[in-house]
Design a protein around this motif. Sequence first.
Motif: not given
Length: 343
Positions: A38-49, A245-251
Amino acid sequence: MLAAVLLPVLAGCGGGSGESLKLSAPLPDTVPSGTQIRIGDPSVQAILDASGLGKQLTDAGVDVQWANITGGPQSIQAFRGDQLDCSSVADIPSLFAAWTGTSTRIVFQSVTVDPLRHPTYELGTAPGTTVRSLADLRGKRIAYSAGQAQGALVLRVLQKAGLSRKDVTLVDLTSTGDSYVTALGSGAVDVAPLGASNVRIYRAKYPRGGAVPTGIRDDAATLYCLTSAVRDAGKAAALKVYVAVRARALLWKNTHPDQYAKAYLEGTQGLSAADARAVIADDGTTGIPANWDNAVTRLQRTADLLAREQHHPKLDVSTLVDRRYEKVEAAAAGSRAVTGDAS
């Protein structure tokens, strides 16, 4: 080898494996079926989508239950209610979680490349207030939230300006949504730290208001989790995948600013296209550090400052970071990992 460090734990761990993992044990490679994180990470959630990178999570068997939560007060409250495993925050919430009896671990660190040119916050100034530099803060009413990054920034700003808390009036006010924007616009405070998107919102709503730079590094960005989550073998394995995956998303965000602006700043934050582009320009480039040494050093300095100014016990911040994940994010970044991150 892993089986030697796995022990039964009580049920009710929010979709975990039901097996306990020692904090000194290697991270498991396989995510057990049925594991949820269960994760609260809205900006990364949007990036993943937007990027399609979310498929890497599902392909690895990671079931993320997203929460529209970010920041210290919301995340700590959710942690205490066992409604959340991890949240994206700056560095301060991990300190306040420890000081208020909630055990957490930082599992991700990111930095801003050239952070002084791309600050996270500016000091918003109320309409009619004559604050043009840090020296003008004496006697002013400043919005202050002790348990948030904005609060620590205020203390660092006062320190840089050669002022003490006695030289200003700190107005207790939690920064949620546009609360600081409203407080400035209504004249409830003279000064408040505003993030980039809120600076845009503030100037649009109150053209007579202003903002001045702090000249202080304020780019701390982490993902922190309940210690019980990283002690759960299933959740720890899921987090290992998520951190990579989060690291790749931010890059990806660095190289796809227009898509990020549309997906998150416009789609989630509600900014106009013009304001979203301006925020992207202000944000600068996100870096994935090759190691966490300097980030931990900065966190310790912050903890020492808050302990002194807010009368908290001394805290060894090495107990708040789970450095098993340090190599996970650096490996995901590969040659793009930032080395020599200045402290």
